[in-house]
Enzyme design. Sequence first.
Site, PDB file in Angstrom:
ATOM      1  N   SER A   1       0.866  -1.218   0.044  1.00  0.00           N
ATOM      2  CA  SER A   1      -0.012  -0.038  -0.015  1.00  0.00           C
ATOM      3  C   SER A   1       0.845   1.022   0.005  1.00  0.00           C
ATOM      4  O   SER A   1       1.600   1.423   1.114  1.00  0.00           O
ATOM      5  CB  SER A   1      -0.940   0.018   1.368  1.00  0.00           C
TER       6      SER A   1
ATOM      7  N   HIS B   1      -1.077  -1.370  -4.310  1.00  0.00           N
ATOM      8  CA  HIS B   1      -2.472  -0.834  -3.680  1.00  0.00           C
ATOM      9  C   HIS B   1      -2.415   0.249  -3.309  1.00  0.00           C
ATOM     10  O   HIS B   1      -1.435   1.198  -2.888  1.00  0.00           O
ATOM     11  CB  HIS B   1      -2.485  -1.797  -2.341  1.00  0.00           C
TER      12      HIS B   1
ATOM     13  N   ASP C   1      -4.536   3.761  -2.316  1.00  0.00           N
ATOM     14  CA  ASP C   1      -5.771   3.940  -1.335  1.00  0.00           C
ATOM     15  C   ASP C   1      -6.042   5.376  -1.732  1.00  0.00           C
ATOM     16  O   ASP C   1      -5.380   6.628  -1.618  1.00  0.00           O
ATOM     17  CB  ASP C   1      -4.917   4.089  -0.038  1.00  0.00           C
TER      18      ASP C   1
ATOM     19  N   MET D   1      -8.836   8.559  -0.407  1.00  0.00           N
ATOM     20  CA  MET D   1      -9.586   8.809   0.691  1.00  0.00           C
ATOM     21  C   MET D   1     -10.061  10.213   0.521  1.00  0.00           C
ATOM     22  O   MET D   1      -9.109  10.980  -0.182  1.00  0.00           O
ATOM     23  CB  MET D   1      -8.699   8.846   2.012  1.00  0.00           C
TER      24      MET D   1
ATOM     25  N   HIS E   1      -8.279   1.266  -4.348  1.00  0.00           N
ATOM     26  CA  HIS E   1      -9.203   1.072  -3.266  1.00  0.00           C
ATOM     27  C   HIS E   1      -9.831   2.199  -2.865  1.00  0.00           C
ATOM     28  O   HIS E   1      -9.140   3.204  -2.242  1.00  0.00           O
ATOM     29  CB  HIS E   1      -8.436   0.608  -1.904  1.00  0.00           C
TER      30      HIS E   1
ATOM     31  N   MET F   1     -11.937   4.801  -1.026  1.00  0.00           N
ATOM     32  CA  MET F   1     -12.643   5.278   0.390  1.00  0.00           C
ATOM     33  C   MET F   1     -13.264   6.545   0.078  1.00  0.00           C
ATOM     34  O   MET F   1     -12.625   7.609   0.798  1.00  0.00           O
ATOM     35  CB  MET F   1     -11.500   5.039   1.349  1.00  0.00           C
TER      36      MET F   1
ATOM     37  N   MET G   1     -11.400  -5.603   5.263  1.00  0.00           N
ATOM     38  CA  MET G   1     -10.690  -4.806   6.127  1.00  0.00           C
ATOM     39  C   MET G   1     -10.222  -5.455   7.305  1.00  0.00           C
ATOM     40  O   MET G   1     -11.336  -5.809   8.057  1.00  0.00           O
ATOM     41  CB  MET G   1     -11.336  -3.426   6.052  1.00  0.00           C
TER      42      MET G   1
ATOM     43  N   ASP H   1      -6.705  -6.311   4.182  1.00  0.00           N
ATOM     44  CA  ASP H   1      -5.931  -4.814   4.273  1.00  0.00           C
ATOM     45  C   ASP H   1      -6.058  -4.537   5.650  1.00  0.00           C
ATOM     46  O   ASP H   1      -7.094  -4.154   6.134  1.00  0.00           O
ATOM     47  CB  ASP H   1      -6.725  -4.246   3.319  1.00  0.00           C
TER      48      ASP H   1
HETATM   49  C1  DX5 Z   1      -6.264   1.828   5.309  1.00  0.00           C
HETATM   50  C2  DX5 Z   1      -5.837   1.548   3.779  1.00  0.00           C
HETATM   51  C3  DX5 Z   1      -4.643   0.589   4.010  1.00  0.00           C
HETATM   52  C4  DX5 Z   1      -3.728   1.090   4.786  1.00  0.00           C
HETATM   53  C5  DX5 Z   1      -2.871  -0.223   5.280  1.00  0.00           C
HETATM   54  O1  DX5 Z   1      -7.557   2.591   5.255  1.00  0.00           O
HETATM   55  O2  DX5 Z   1      -6.888   0.830   3.236  1.00  0.00           O
HETATM   56  O3  DX5 Z   1      -4.574  -0.092   2.662  1.00  0.00           O
HETATM   57  O4  DX5 Z   1      -2.588   1.397   3.909  1.00  0.00           O
HETATM   58  O5  DX5 Z   1      -1.692   0.063   6.042  1.00  0.00           O
HETATM   59  P1  DX5 Z   1      -0.993  -0.835   7.169  1.00  0.00           P
HETATM   60  O6  DX5 Z   1      -0.568  -1.924   6.405  1.00  0.00           O
HETATM   61  O7  DX5 Z   1      -0.195  -0.129   7.870  1.00  0.00           O
HETATM   62  O8  DX5 Z   1      -2.099  -1.373   8.345  1.00  0.00           O
HETATM   63 ZN    ZN Z   2      -6.505   0.262   1.333  1.00  0.00          ZN
END
Ligand code: DX5
Ligand code: ZN
Length: 232
Positions: A11, A36, A38, A40, A70, A72, A141, A179
């Site tokens: 990620s 990956h 992310d 947000m 991903h 969010m 998750m 994840d």
């Molecule tokens: C959290 C993200 C993850 C995050 C995971 O909302 O979706 O992908 O980067 O990070 P670690 O591996 O540090 O838990």
């Molecule tokens: Zn993620």
Amino acid sequence: MARQADFIAPSILSADFARLGQEVEQVLASGADIVHFDVMDNHYVPNLTIGPLVCEALRKYGITAPIDVHLMVKPVDRIIPDFAAAGASYITFHPEASEHVDRTLQLIRAEGCKAGLVFNPATPLTILEYVLDKVDLILLMSVNPGFGGQHFIPGALDKLRQVRSLIDAAGYNIRLEIDGGVKADNIGAIKAAGADTFVAGSGIFGRPGTDDPNRYDSILAQFRAELAKARL
Ligand code: DX5
Ligand code: ZN
């Protein structure tokens, strides 16, 4: 149906954003399989990260590995074609963030991407029953979404076993991704519970910066070794 090959999915949330292209290139050279990504929006989750421009920039930089976006964000539909055009390979979203989950899944596939649903730790799996034929990926998750560096919630292991049985019973070619809080010391148990795609942010990138281009070799090798030991 045989279990799909293990995918390690770093990620980039925990990567050095000032030199993102290099970070991604190096982690892939060290043996990672997919990226990956992310996204947000400070609305669906209380944090703000990156969008389609950054995805496109990674493609322009020369990254050819699959990019696992991903989302969010809420709402989701408006941004999906932008990510498809920016080079996303997988696009996953949280069912709570779409008014019409079936339509959103169809939209992702129509845009030429692989579609996935993401389940938060407290989100029930019931919806899956109705859309299993429209998903290429199920993401569970193991932390609450929004931040890297949180602890793995152990209840995710039971949920993985549940989804693994569903996938196996249906006989579909669906990836099962986990994840949050994935580290070398729990990745084996996570695989044994049914996952085949392993997201890790702080577990891979979260180490003191160095200019060594091979700095991710040892952590990726450690992950592979633990995966090889896991009993299914
Ligand atoms: C959290 C993200 C993850 C995050 C995971 O909302 O979706 O992908 O980067 O990070 P670690 O591996 O540090 O838990
Ligand atoms: Zn993620």
